[in-house]
Scaffold this active site. Structure first.
Site: not given
Length: 288
Positions: A128, A130-132, A134
């Site tokens: 996703r 902006g999420c490294g 997940c």
């Protein structure tokens, strides 16, 4: 290694920018306008025929993104472990997605040694923006422990004046962001503050992976220099840099505490809040 860049596919949904009709309200008045939006599309990364991840990102420089992702995530150990990259558009209907949500499929051929290792640790992961991290299943899966960077005698040259010179040169080269205002950039600067490469993506992690891939593909990954990011300095961005041997990083926004700690542990020189005339050195890096 064959790593062709991806020509922009025909569907409008796979262009980097799109126009969208809106109603604009200003000072009590409504008017019709067309606004430019940054495209965000699913990018499927397929290693040796096995789907590994679907990341959401901009549809540009997909081959560089795939190579950079493979390096920063430790899927391959060096650029030579990648034998070829092919990028193809995937229609929304074929992917089982709603109309207008076309995607890209990137086929990456890697060394059998690396593929065997990937199969051993492969997990289902949907990226996703902006999420490294997940989808990780345990603390150990965060992959925060690896060898520190070697000492570099040139790190002191990445000083405040050099960092700010490079950061000031970044915005004019953020062409997609100038149109849409929703796109991050990762740039590469030499020790005299000259910016040589700028890669853009709606995801800050993706932008960095694209830059790493570009540097690796052109044989410059281990040259002296530093990364510029139009974002905050999170631990994941520091980790990606350290993973591939990049020893200096500068971000326009502030870092997180974990980002600074990661820089300290790896010996990475870390500048943050780089907004002329000020910059903050959060970690000095490991000098020779």
């Amino acid at each position: 290694m064959t790593a062709p860049t991806c020509p922009l596919p025909h569907p409008q949904s796979l262009q980097p920018l799109q126009r969208h009709a809106v109603e604009f309200h200003d000072a009590g008045q409504w008017q019709a306008q067309d606004r430019t939006l940054a495209s965000e599309v699913p990018v499927a990364l397929v290693f040796n025929g096995i789907s590994h991840a679907v990341m959401m990102g901009s549809p540009t420089d997909a081959a560089d993104f795939a190579l950079g992702f493979a390096l920063t995530e430790g899927i391959i150990d060096r650029p030579a472990d990648c034998y070829g990259i092919e990028v193809a558009p995937v229609a929304a209907a074929a992917a089982g997605l709603p109309e207008g949500m076309d995607g890209l499929e990137v086929q990456i051929e890697i060394a059998s040694r690396c593929f065997a290792r990937l199969k051993d640790r492969r997990r289902s992961m949907t990226g996703r923006t902006g999420c490294g991290v997940c989808g990780v299943e345990s603390f150990a899966a965060l992959d925060l422990s690896f060898d520190p960077l070697p000492a570099h005698g040139w790190l002191d040259q990445v000083d405040a004046a050099t960092v700010l010179k490079a950061m000031d040169a970044l915005p004019p080269r953020q062409l997609l962001n100038a149109e849409a205002g929703a796109v991050h950039a990762a740039g590469w600067a030499t020790l005299d503050g000259e910016v040589t490469d700028v890669l853009e993506d709606v995801g800050r992690h993706n932008a960095l992976d694209k830059l790493v891939g570009r540097l690796a593909r052109t044989g410059r990954l281990h040259q002296p220099g530093f990364v510029l990011l139009s974002s905050r300095g999170s631990h994941e961005l520091v980790r990606k840099c350290a993973k591939v041997g990049i020893a200096a990083l500068a971000t326009i926004s502030a870092p997180t505490s974990m980002g600074v700690r990661m820089a300290e542990l790896t010996g990475l020189r870390f500048w943050g809040l780089c907004r002329s005339p000020r910059a903050v050195l959060y970690a000095p890096g490991r000098n020779a």
